[in-house]
Design an enzyme around this catalytic site. Structure first.
Site, PDB file in Angstrom:
ATOM      1  N   CYS A  48      11.597   9.767   4.024  1.00  0.00           N
ATOM      2  CA  CYS A  48      11.385   9.479   2.608  1.00  0.00           C
ATOM      3  C   CYS A  48      10.004   8.862   2.373  1.00  0.00           C
ATOM      4  O   CYS A  48       9.823   7.658   2.507  1.00  0.00           O
ATOM      5  CB  CYS A  48      12.478   8.541   2.100  1.00  0.00           C
ATOM      6  SG  CYS A  48      12.247   8.111   0.377  1.00  0.00           S
ATOM      7  N   CYS A  58       9.910   6.248  -0.319  1.00  0.00           N
ATOM      8  CA  CYS A  58      10.402   4.915   0.041  1.00  0.00           C
ATOM      9  C   CYS A  58       9.413   4.193   0.947  1.00  0.00           C
ATOM     10  O   CYS A  58       9.205   2.992   0.812  1.00  0.00           O
ATOM     11  CB  CYS A  58      11.728   4.998   0.802  1.00  0.00           C
ATOM     12  SG  CYS A  58      12.862   6.229   0.207  1.00  0.00           S
ATOM     13  N   ASP A  59       8.831   4.912   1.910  1.00  0.00           N
ATOM     14  CA  ASP A  59       8.115   4.243   3.001  1.00  0.00           C
ATOM     15  C   ASP A  59       6.613   4.468   3.021  1.00  0.00           C
ATOM     16  O   ASP A  59       5.905   3.852   3.819  1.00  0.00           O
ATOM     17  CB  ASP A  59       8.707   4.699   4.354  1.00  0.00           C
ATOM     18  CG  ASP A  59      10.189   4.377   4.440  1.00  0.00           C
ATOM     19  OD1 ASP A  59      10.589   3.340   3.891  1.00  0.00           O
ATOM     20  OD2 ASP A  59      10.940   5.167   5.035  1.00  0.00           O
TER      21      ASP A  59
END
Ligand code: NAP
Length: 313
Positions: A136, A139-140
């Site tokens: 992701c 997200c990261d």
């Protein structure tokens, strides 16, 4: 009637689940949505959605899902942010859904549990998950400021994530196992035109390795699938964007699943083999997999459920 009995139980809360809830609510059906612990589905980890009609300037995935949710709530659907633990469908109506020691029953069920990102399934990947390996970018990506990273895959997700990562990373390498892209032409061109992105075709990651002292990713062994030659490729992050698997574990042995474990529905409909049970969105769609088509099939499932409930009353 028991307060835990509903006309419709909806399992899942992506575009399909919430749209089904909006339609069921407006049809005056007593409706509950089990959203799952991570509500909102895959759009919650998407940046900008450019192709959802009605938003010419684009809209953030989480923002779009919040709007869906509000609309579902407005029409009276009860929303529960928990995971379903057991679904008892095979014995017919009333269908039984269990979670947290409670049982909920209904005369119809709409399954909209979506799909989950796939990983490469090599042992070293597991070791470095959260330490440089991620599925992701949204997200990261933030953690990879000024670092060199790679994206694995040749689909729209890979292109989108590669572009997103250029906001942070010093360089983004796209490793793809052939020279044909599943991604749309416009997305491939956008990635190709970005000076921070470099494409490496016919390449597969054989192994991911890390720095022994820090325990984080420091490079990969990259295989050329044409001659099986392997080179060391130093980098700090690996983002896997190689597609998804449907979330159908709860229904194994009860509903018919295809060879990729997607729920089989009657052609052109959302009906499953069990009367009163419908499936909508990515959990039954291996082909379109778009927010708009998922929303459309959520509406179809709600209309089919409504007509089914009418027919048994
Ligand atoms: P996808 O289209 O199925 O692409 C998966 C990619 O991963 C393919 O290039 C595939 O290679 C590669 N792959 C699969 N298994 C692999 C493995 N074990 N090792 C290495 N590579 C592997 O999946 P997606 O990109 O997640 O897209 C899913 C759907 O969402 C699509 O319909 C897409 O259009 C849609 N989507 C749309 C947008 C947008 O419109 N903005 C954004 C994201 C996703 P091969 O081609 O060789 O099989």
């Amino acid at each position: 009637m028991n307060e835990n009995h509903y006309d419709v139980i909806i399992i899942g809360s992506g575009p399909a689940g919430y749209t089904a809830a909006i339609y069921c609510g407006r049809a005056n059906l007593k409706t509950i949505v089990f959203e799952g612990m991570q509500r909102g589905g895959q759009l919650m980890i998407t940046t900008e959605v450019e192709n959802f009609p009605g938003f010419p300037e684009g809209i953030d995935g989480p923002q779009l899902m919040e709007q869906f949710r509000k609309q579902a709530e407005k029409f009276g659907a009860k929303l529960v942010t928990k995971d379903v633990e057991k679904a008892q469908l095979l014995n017919g109506r009333p269908f039984k859904i269990e979670l947290g020691g409670q049982e909920y029953t209904s005369n119809s069920v709409i399954i909209a549990t979506g799909a989950t990102a796939r990983f490469l399934n090599i042992p070293s990947e597991e070791k470095y998950k959260g330490k440089g390996v991620s599925a992701c970018a949204t997200c990261d990506g933030f953690f990879f400021r000024d670092k060199e990273v790679a994206i694995v895959g040749g689909g729209d997700s890979a292109m989108e994530e590669a572009l997103f990562l250029t906001k942070f990373a010093s360089k983004v390498n796209v490793f793809h196992r052939r020279d044909f892209f599943r991604a749309s032409k416009i997305m491939v061109e956008r990635a190709q035109n970005n000076p921070k992105i470099e494409f490496h075709l016919f390449k597969l990651i054989e192994e991911i390795y890390g720095d022994e002292s820090t325990g984080v990713v420091s490079g990969v062994k990259l295989k050329d699938v044409r001659d099986n030659s392997i080179v060391d490729f130093p980098l700090q992050g690996v983002f896997v964007a190689i597609g998804h698997d449907p979330n159908t574990k709860l229904f194994e042995g009860q509903l018919d699943l295809d060879e990729k474990k997607y729920i089989k529905t009657i052609e052109g409909k959302t009906r499953t083999k069990i009367e009163g049970v419908f499936a909508a969105g990515d959990v039954q769609d291996d082909y379109y997999r778009q927010a708009i088509t998922a929303a459309g099939s959520g509406a179809m499932a709600a209309i089919e459920a409504e007509r089914f409930l009418e027919s048994i009353n």
